[in-house]
Design an enzyme around this catalytic site. Sequence first.
Site, PDB file in Angstrom:
ATOM      1  N   CYS A  58       0.835  -1.208   0.000  1.00 55.73           N
ATOM      2  CA  CYS A  58       0.000   0.000   0.000  1.00 55.73           C
ATOM      3  C   CYS A  58       0.866   1.254   0.000  1.00 55.73           C
ATOM      4  O   CYS A  58       1.755   1.396   0.846  1.00 55.73           O
ATOM      5  CB  CYS A  58      -0.908   0.000   1.224  1.00 55.73           C
ATOM      6  SG  CYS A  58      -1.858   1.521   1.339  1.00 55.73           S
ATOM      7  N   CYS A  64      -1.653   6.879   6.729  1.00 53.46           N
ATOM      8  CA  CYS A  64      -3.071   7.251   6.684  1.00 53.46           C
ATOM      9  C   CYS A  64      -3.774   7.038   8.025  1.00 53.46           C
ATOM     10  O   CYS A  64      -4.955   7.339   8.155  1.00 53.46           O
ATOM     11  CB  CYS A  64      -3.781   6.440   5.614  1.00 53.46           C
ATOM     12  SG  CYS A  64      -3.919   4.714   6.081  1.00 53.46           S
ATOM     13  N   CYS A  67      -3.772   1.128   8.656  1.00 55.16           N
ATOM     14  CA  CYS A  67      -3.049  -0.123   8.907  1.00 55.16           C
ATOM     15  C   CYS A  67      -1.750   0.106   9.675  1.00 55.16           C
ATOM     16  O   CYS A  67      -1.100   1.133   9.512  1.00 55.16           O
ATOM     17  CB  CYS A  67      -2.705  -0.794   7.583  1.00 55.16           C
ATOM     18  SG  CYS A  67      -4.144  -1.295   6.647  1.00 55.16           S
ATOM     19  N   CYS A 145      -8.391   2.600  -0.960  1.00 51.70           N
ATOM     20  CA  CYS A 145      -7.871   1.975   0.259  1.00 51.70           C
ATOM     21  C   CYS A 145      -8.016   0.468   0.126  1.00 51.70           C
ATOM     22  O   CYS A 145      -9.091  -0.034  -0.208  1.00 51.70           O
ATOM     23  CB  CYS A 145      -8.642   2.482   1.477  1.00 51.70           C
ATOM     24  SG  CYS A 145      -8.327   1.505   2.957  1.00 51.70           S
ATOM     25  N   GLN A 269     -21.223  -4.468  12.192  1.00 52.90           N
ATOM     26  CA  GLN A 269     -19.869  -5.020  12.087  1.00 52.90           C
ATOM     27  C   GLN A 269     -19.290  -4.720  10.704  1.00 52.90           C
ATOM     28  O   GLN A 269     -19.941  -4.977   9.696  1.00 52.90           O
ATOM     29  CB  GLN A 269     -19.905  -6.532  12.319  1.00 52.90           C
ATOM     30  CG  GLN A 269     -20.362  -6.929  13.714  1.00 52.90           C
ATOM     31  CD  GLN A 269     -19.317  -6.623  14.771  1.00 52.90           C
ATOM     32  OE1 GLN A 269     -18.180  -6.253  14.468  1.00 52.90           O
ATOM     33  NE2 GLN A 269     -19.700  -6.757  16.034  1.00 52.90           N
ATOM     34  N   TYR A 298     -25.655  -3.502  24.811  1.00 56.23           N
ATOM     35  CA  TYR A 298     -24.926  -2.805  23.743  1.00 56.23           C
ATOM     36  C   TYR A 298     -25.200  -3.540  22.423  1.00 56.23           C
ATOM     37  O   TYR A 298     -24.277  -3.959  21.723  1.00 56.23           O
ATOM     38  CB  TYR A 298     -23.418  -2.763  23.999  1.00 56.23           C
ATOM     39  CG  TYR A 298     -22.988  -2.207  25.328  1.00 56.23           C
ATOM     40  CD1 TYR A 298     -22.778  -0.836  25.495  1.00 56.23           C
ATOM     41  CD2 TYR A 298     -22.765  -3.047  26.424  1.00 56.23           C
ATOM     42  CE1 TYR A 298     -22.340  -0.321  26.713  1.00 56.23           C
ATOM     43  CE2 TYR A 298     -22.338  -2.541  27.649  1.00 56.23           C
ATOM     44  CZ  TYR A 298     -22.131  -1.182  27.785  1.00 56.23           C
ATOM     45  OH  TYR A 298     -21.695  -0.687  28.991  1.00 56.23           O
ATOM     46  N   ASP A 367     -21.251  -6.313  24.492  1.00 56.37           N
ATOM     47  CA  ASP A 367     -20.390  -5.979  23.350  1.00 56.37           C
ATOM     48  C   ASP A 367     -20.205  -4.462  23.333  1.00 56.37           C
ATOM     49  O   ASP A 367     -20.726  -3.776  22.473  1.00 56.37           O
ATOM     50  CB  ASP A 367     -21.067  -6.482  22.062  1.00 56.37           C
ATOM     51  CG  ASP A 367     -20.197  -6.272  20.837  1.00 56.37           C
ATOM     52  OD1 ASP A 367     -19.042  -5.829  20.980  1.00 56.37           O
ATOM     53  OD2 ASP A 367     -20.688  -6.542  19.727  1.00 56.37           O
ATOM     54  N   CYS A 394     -13.763  -5.080  21.565  1.00 59.38           N
ATOM     55  CA  CYS A 394     -12.879  -4.599  20.491  1.00 59.38           C
ATOM     56  C   CYS A 394     -11.649  -3.914  21.083  1.00 59.38           C
ATOM     57  O   CYS A 394     -10.919  -3.237  20.374  1.00 59.38           O
ATOM     58  CB  CYS A 394     -13.634  -3.680  19.537  1.00 59.38           C
ATOM     59  SG  CYS A 394     -14.440  -2.310  20.362  1.00 59.38           S
TER      60      CYS A 394
HETATM   61  N1  SAH Z   1     -23.493  -6.006  19.427  1.00 60.96           N
HETATM   62  C1  SAH Z   1     -23.581  -5.170  18.263  1.00 60.96           C
HETATM   63  C2  SAH Z   1     -23.053  -3.766  18.433  1.00 60.96           C
HETATM   64  C3  SAH Z   1     -21.807  -3.552  19.239  1.00 60.96           C
HETATM   65  S1  SAH Z   1     -21.046  -1.947  19.116  1.00 60.96           S
HETATM   66  C4  SAH Z   1     -23.038  -5.861  17.049  1.00 60.96           C
HETATM   67  O1  SAH Z   1     -22.366  -6.890  17.125  1.00 60.96           O
HETATM   68  O2  SAH Z   1     -23.255  -5.365  15.932  1.00 60.96           O
HETATM   69  C5  SAH Z   1     -21.446  -1.198  20.617  1.00 60.96           C
HETATM   70  C6  SAH Z   1     -22.832  -0.618  20.690  1.00 60.96           C
HETATM   71  O3  SAH Z   1     -23.007  -0.048  21.986  1.00 60.96           O
HETATM   72  C7  SAH Z   1     -23.131   0.517  19.710  1.00 60.96           C
HETATM   73  O4  SAH Z   1     -24.294   0.209  18.997  1.00 60.96           O
HETATM   74  C8  SAH Z   1     -23.359   1.741  20.617  1.00 60.96           C
HETATM   75  O5  SAH Z   1     -24.342   2.624  20.107  1.00 60.96           O
HETATM   76  C9  SAH Z   1     -23.835   1.085  21.881  1.00 60.96           C
HETATM   77  N2  SAH Z   1     -23.672   1.869  23.124  1.00 60.96           N
HETATM   78  C10 SAH Z   1     -22.671   2.720  23.464  1.00 60.96           C
HETATM   79  N3  SAH Z   1     -22.838   3.179  24.720  1.00 60.96           N
HETATM   80  C11 SAH Z   1     -23.976   2.599  25.204  1.00 60.96           C
HETATM   81  C12 SAH Z   1     -24.660   2.654  26.450  1.00 60.96           C
HETATM   82  N4  SAH Z   1     -24.216   3.416  27.452  1.00 60.96           N
HETATM   83  N5  SAH Z   1     -25.777   1.915  26.605  1.00 60.96           N
HETATM   84  C13 SAH Z   1     -26.246   1.132  25.600  1.00 60.96           C
HETATM   85  N6  SAH Z   1     -25.635   1.037  24.394  1.00 60.96           N
HETATM   86  C14 SAH Z   1     -24.507   1.756  24.190  1.00 60.96           C
END
Ligand code: SAH
Length: 442
Positions: A58, A64, A67, A145, A269, A298, A367, A394
């Site tokens: 790249c 950038c 990566c 990219c 995702q 989440y 998550d 993550c």
């Molecule tokens: N589990 C999902 C999204 C995970 S990303 C998947 O796999 O696609 C994390 C998520 O948490 C996002 O959608 C974000 O908007 C949400 N989030 C962030 N802070 C939060 C909070 N205080 N309460 C509830 N959700 C929240």
Amino acid sequence: MSHDGDGVGRYSGLVVFVPMTAVGDVIEAKIVKMLKNRAYAIIARIITPSPHRAQNDCPVFSRCGGCSLRHIEYHHELSVKSGWVVENIKRIGGVKDFTLEPPLFSPLVSRYRNKAQYPVRRVDGKIRAGFFRGRSHGLVPVDDCLLQPEFFGDITAEVIRFAEEYSIEPYDEATGAGILRHIFIRHAEASNETMVCLVVNKGGLPHKEELAAALHSRCRTVKTVLVNENADNTNVIFGKNTRVVSGSGYITDKLAGVRVRLSVRSFYQVNRAAAEILYEASLLYASPQKTDVLLDLYCGAGTIGLSMAHAVKEVIGVELVADAVRDAEATARLNGIQNARFIHADAALEADALTQKGVRPDIVIVDPPRKGLQENLPASIAQLAPHKLVYISCNPATLARDIERLCSLGFKLIKARAVDLFPRTAHVEAIALLQLDLPCVK
Ligand code: SAH
């Protein structure tokens, strides 16, 4: 290798970080920044290359802000990332006794992303789209990219051609003047539908209908075009107001057997093929029974919970972004799923509210964003007393911090593994299974 993807060496006891180096390299480095207890350097000369080295392909690698690992073989990248996960869990989490499962790899190592957000600026007199240099707001122009599909470059080129033709000035952070700030693109691979959202300064986007028509006719997968207004001097990309210019404002993808409706503001995702592997691994960690109540905190557009709805009695999703909750509900309807409900709320507050209402989930999946669980959430989860807690993360550092908190509340870490959702970058996903009712072994 540091957890940012830099090579780490020593010079007379001083720790020196050198980007684009690999474990096993023997190099001559030029120190460019000296701090009290560490230094940053660049490669002056490679004396003996590491056996893990790969040819970087790249032209903007390491400039950038995207990566960090294009210079090493992918299988080595996986073992480095797995190492990051286990080191964090041991060092920050303080847990030694758990099963580390082998890392799961991404089926695609390049062009795996289904989403991009390109800032637009004037560079050397020309309107350019690209990415911000790491830790700065200097634009590195990028036409193609290698993490995104090639046609994303066609879309940004078309927007820029149009902006030049209609004299639509890009945003200027220094003065707050200009119109076009960001080009957001999201693609649904299953349906081959693309969404384009133009983030603009206050006052909106002139000739937006013509631009949408140009995008539809020249970039055939584009199904919907939107405009979002953001007048704030901030590095947050989106403002509050989004308007649909053409199409429905949604695209539909398929993930882990679920047809998913997606709007601009919903989290989704970015690496769909690897996300399916992550969801499969999460299902194995959760190993649900038909009688189980599953709480998905989440939950974003509800995808994890909905992909497991067939295997449980009930799914409850909690998410802060209202559009994502609406997408989750629409997705449930689209798939005829009747045992899922979604709550638009803060995860920590709702966990307490559910406890108050006497809801006792058998499985909790969390998550959270990179900053990890909210401070009081581990205690709230302990109150909910699920049999299993599946933590999808993550950011291994906050995962480890939260594991430490959860273990002090009576959870035990059973197993964990890295899942590479972000090849070539210094980001890695991880999943962990924790269980209650067992003495915490540290
Ligand atoms: N589990 C999902 C999204 C995970 S990303 C998947 O796999 O696609 C994390 C998520 O948490 C996002 O959608 C974000 O908007 C949400 N989030 C962030 N802070 C939060 C909070 N205080 N309460 C509830 N959700 C929240």
